[in-house]
Design a protein around this motif. Structure first.
Motif, PDB file in Angstrom:
ATOM      1  N   GLY A  44       0.826  -1.205   0.000  1.00 17.58           N
ATOM      2  CA  GLY A  44       0.000   0.000   0.000  1.00 17.58           C
ATOM      3  C   GLY A  44       0.854   1.245   0.000  1.00 17.58           C
ATOM      4  N   PHE A  45       1.933   1.240   0.791  1.00 16.84           N
ATOM      5  CA  PHE A  45       2.842   2.379   0.847  1.00 16.84           C
ATOM      6  C   PHE A  45       3.514   2.616  -0.502  1.00 16.84           C
ATOM      7  CE2 PHE A  45       6.836   4.509   1.767  1.00 16.84           C
ATOM      8  CZ  PHE A  45       6.467   5.486   2.678  1.00 16.84           C
ATOM      9  N   ALA A  46       3.853   1.526  -1.192  1.00 17.58           N
ATOM     10  CA  ALA A  46       4.570   1.641  -2.459  1.00 17.58           C
ATOM     11  C   ALA A  46       3.670   2.094  -3.608  1.00 17.58           C
ATOM     12  CB  ALA A  46       5.210   0.298  -2.820  1.00 17.58           C
ATOM     13  N   HIS A  47       2.370   1.801  -3.517  1.00 18.66           N
ATOM     14  CA  HIS A  47       1.520   2.017  -4.683  1.00 18.66           C
ATOM     15  C   HIS A  47       1.455   3.463  -5.159  1.00 18.66           C
ATOM     16  CE1 HIS A  47      -2.083   2.127  -7.251  1.00 18.66           C
ATOM     17  NE2 HIS A  47      -1.662   0.930  -7.603  1.00 18.66           N
ATOM     18  N   PRO A  48       1.299   4.472  -4.283  1.00 21.80           N
ATOM     19  CA  PRO A  48       1.276   5.857  -4.785  1.00 21.80           C
ATOM     20  C   PRO A  48       2.579   6.273  -5.446  1.00 21.80           C
ATOM     21  CG  PRO A  48       0.388   5.745  -2.570  1.00 21.80           C
ATOM     22  CD  PRO A  48       1.023   4.410  -2.849  1.00 21.80           C
ATOM     23  N   LEU A  49       3.678   5.559  -5.134  1.00 25.33           N
ATOM     24  CA  LEU A  49       4.979   5.893  -5.683  1.00 25.33           C
ATOM     25  C   LEU A  49       5.269   5.127  -6.959  1.00 25.33           C
ATOM     26  CD1 LEU A  49       6.688   5.550  -2.223  1.00 25.33           C
ATOM     27  CD2 LEU A  49       5.957   7.674  -3.285  1.00 25.33           C
ATOM     28  N   HIS A  50       4.312   4.294  -7.349  1.00 27.26           N
ATOM     29  CA  HIS A  50       4.500   3.431  -8.512  1.00 27.26           C
ATOM     30  C   HIS A  50       4.308   4.203  -9.812  1.00 27.26           C
ATOM     31  CE1 HIS A  50       4.822  -0.436 -10.468  1.00 27.26           C
ATOM     32  NE2 HIS A  50       3.678  -0.260 -11.082  1.00 27.26           N
ATOM     33  N   GLY A  51       3.579   5.332  -9.741  1.00 30.28           N
ATOM     34  CA  GLY A  51       3.319   6.100 -10.957  1.00 30.28           C
ATOM     35  C   GLY A  51       3.620   7.573 -10.764  1.00 30.28           C
ATOM     36  N   LEU A  52       4.196   8.196 -11.780  1.00 28.74           N
ATOM     37  CA  LEU A  52       4.518   9.618 -11.726  1.00 28.74           C
ATOM     38  C   LEU A  52       3.264  10.454 -11.512  1.00 28.74           C
ATOM     39  CD1 LEU A  52       6.669  11.832 -12.033  1.00 28.74           C
ATOM     40  CD2 LEU A  52       6.253  11.763 -14.512  1.00 28.74           C
ATOM     41  N   ASP A  53       2.137  10.024 -12.086  1.00 29.17           N
ATOM     42  CA  ASP A  53       0.900  10.792 -11.940  1.00 29.17           C
ATOM     43  C   ASP A  53       0.484  10.911 -10.477  1.00 29.17           C
ATOM     44  OD1 ASP A  53       0.382   8.076 -11.780  1.00 29.17           O
ATOM     45  OD2 ASP A  53      -1.143   8.053 -13.356  1.00 29.17           O
TER      46      ASP A  53
END
Length: 201
Positions: A44-53
């Motif tokens: 969950g922590f990694a997911h927002p950092l997975h995409g530049l958008d």
């Protein structure tokens, strides 16, 4: 000459601080699903950092809330996180919303423009604007939750990453507030241009 040196020092300091916040959020972001993440917090922590958008929007919310000032400095980011968690929970429950990706891409462009022009709206309207886009981001996080993840831990992970990214935007805005250059507005313009590029490619 002295002013120019002070401006350069201010900008350098702001880049270091922003980089520090982004470094904090980058741990574990190399993979969307972490191999030893049994309960889902790390994923969950990694997911927002997975995409530049996702990254750009969270930072833009922080920048804009700092521009708005007053209670908006915490209510606007808090409304984003709250609605994002709602969108994530509904997605985990099976709700499917059309045009989620389009909504996310639009959020990059719109929030970048709002920062670039230093737009000012009533607090309720500002919260509603970020809330609309937050729902799409939360829905994206929720639909991509790993099958073995615990929902509330996964949600806590992407909420924490979001708060840290927003904090990097707020930190940047406050570090450069004494500079003669409109650094925050330039950052907003860069985010908006990146949003256009993301649409195009």
């Amino acid at each position: 000459m002295t002013n120019r040196v002070n401006n350069m020092k201010t900008m350098t300091r702001s880049l270091w601080i922003s980089g520090f916040f982004l470094l904090l959020t980058s741990v574990g972001a190399q993979a969307h699903v972490l191999p030893n993440d049994v309960h889902g917090f790390g994923s969950g922590f990694a997911h927002p950092l997975h995409g530049l958008d996702h990254i750009l929007v969270m930072v833009a919310v922080g920048l804009w809330s700092a521009q708005l000032g007053g209670r908006a400095r915490w209510l606007v980011p808090a409304s984003f996180v709250g609605v994002m968690l709602l969108g994530g929970a509904l997605a985990m429950a099976g709700l499917r919303v059309p045009f989620t990706e389009e909504g996310i891409l639009l959020s990059v462009l719109v929030l970048g423009i709002l920062v670039a022009v230093a737009a000012r709206f009533p607090l309720s309207a500002s919260m509603a604007i970020v809330g609309i886009f937050a729902f799409f981001h939360g829905h994206s996080h929720g639909t991509e939750m790993p099958a073995n993840a615990v929902g509330y831990l996964y949600g806590a992970g992407f909420a924490l990453a979001t708060v840290l990214l927003q904090a990097s935007g707020i930190g940047l805005a406050y570090v450069v507030r004494s500079a003669k250059l409109p650094v925050v507005r330039w950052a907003g313009a860069a985010i908006a241009v990146t949003g256009i590029c993301l649409w195009a490619f």
